[in-house]
Enzyme design. Structure first.
Site, short mmCIF file in Angstrom:
data_model
loop_
_atom_site.label_atom_id
_atom_site.label_comp_id
_atom_site.label_asym_id
_atom_site.label_seq_id
_atom_site.Cartn_x
_atom_site.Cartn_y
_atom_site.Cartn_z
N ASN A 25 -4.65 -2.15 1.44
CA ASN A 25 -3.16 -1.74 0.98
C ASN A 25 -2.23 -2.95 1.53
OD1 ASN A 25 -3.33 0.56 -0.75
ND2 ASN A 25 -4.69 1.21 0.75
N HIS A 120 -1.84 7.96 0.89
CA HIS A 120 -3.01 9.01 0.85
C HIS A 120 -3.68 9.20 -0.27
CE1 HIS A 120 -5.04 12.48 2.73
NE2 HIS A 120 -5.09 13.15 1.57
N ASP A 152 6.89 12.88 7.11
CA ASP A 152 7.51 13.78 8.04
C ASP A 152 6.65 14.16 9.07
OD1 ASP A 152 6.15 15.80 6.94
OD2 ASP A 152 7.15 16.76 5.79
#
Ligand code: GRF
Length: 211
Positions: A25, A120, A152
């Protein structure tokens, strides 16, 4: 005339990447910057794993890599303090968690709130946490995918920026599904980073509007 910020030539954002392993990624982001798709400069890789292949990718792209090796610290707090220092040193506008395999402590999350993104391999809020693809296979879902979200304090709970879906096929196992999802991750992550770097994300509570 607004004077040019020497750290941000042509107004490009500074991004830094956290990765623990293979770094495919990370590579997708490097490539999208190189092609001009993302108006950013990648100013650093920070990794917890000295054996991460992501380090080779950083070297090849001329991006400075900093290793903050988890195992060298007596406590998680000491590790996080060193990680925070390394992150501050990047002076990045955005931190991209691209296969960073640890949960960040509240101190780091607060300091970089609204400027940290994670990828994710599941359609959140389903299958948060580890082994998301295995969880999807075991649950028997027919559709899976990936999510890029802001970070978060929870695990994979932040506001969703981009999601992409793939079918789950009858003969899939964890690895065939992971491979199909990964191809979508390589589209979704650069897109989300691009939107951030173009100042196109508007966050209102849990909802992220794309301008
Ligand atoms: C990806 O599936 C990512 O979603 C997950 O860990 C994997 C990392 O792969 N968080 P890579 O290191 O980017 O190749």
């Amino acid at each position: 005339m607004v004077p040019m910020d020497p750290e941000r030539p042509n107004n490009r954002k500074r991004i830094a990447v956290l990765a623990s392993g293979r770094g495919s990624n990370f590579q997708a982001v490097i490539d999208a910057i190189a092609s001009g798709e993302i108006p950013a400069v990648c100013v650093g890789l920070v990794t917890d794993n000295p054996g991460a292949y992501a380090i080779e990718r950083a070297k090849a792209a001329g991006i400075p890599a900093t290793v903050v090796e988890y195992a060298r610290f007596p406590t998680k707090a000491a590790y996080e303090e060193a990680l925070l220092e390394a992150m501050r040193g990047c002076r990045a506008d955005l931190f991209v968690l691209a296969g960073y395999m640890r949960i960040l402590g509240a101190g780091i999350v607060h300091e970089f709130s609204g400027r940290m993104m994670n990828i994710h391999p599941a359609l959140l809020p389903a299958f948060a946490g580890l082994h998301a693809q295995r969880q999807a296979i075991e649950y028997g879902v027919k559709v899976a995918g990936c999510t890029v979200h802001l970070v978060d304090e929870g695990t994979d709970t932040g506001p969703i920026v981009v999601q992409r879906c793939v079918p789950v096929l009858p003969d899939d196992d964890e690895s065939t599904l992971a491979e199909r999802i990964l191809a979508e991750e390589h589209q979704a992550l650069p897109l989300a980073v691009k939107l951030f770097c173009e100042d196109r994300l508007e966050v209102a509570g849990r909802r992220v509007r794309i301008r």
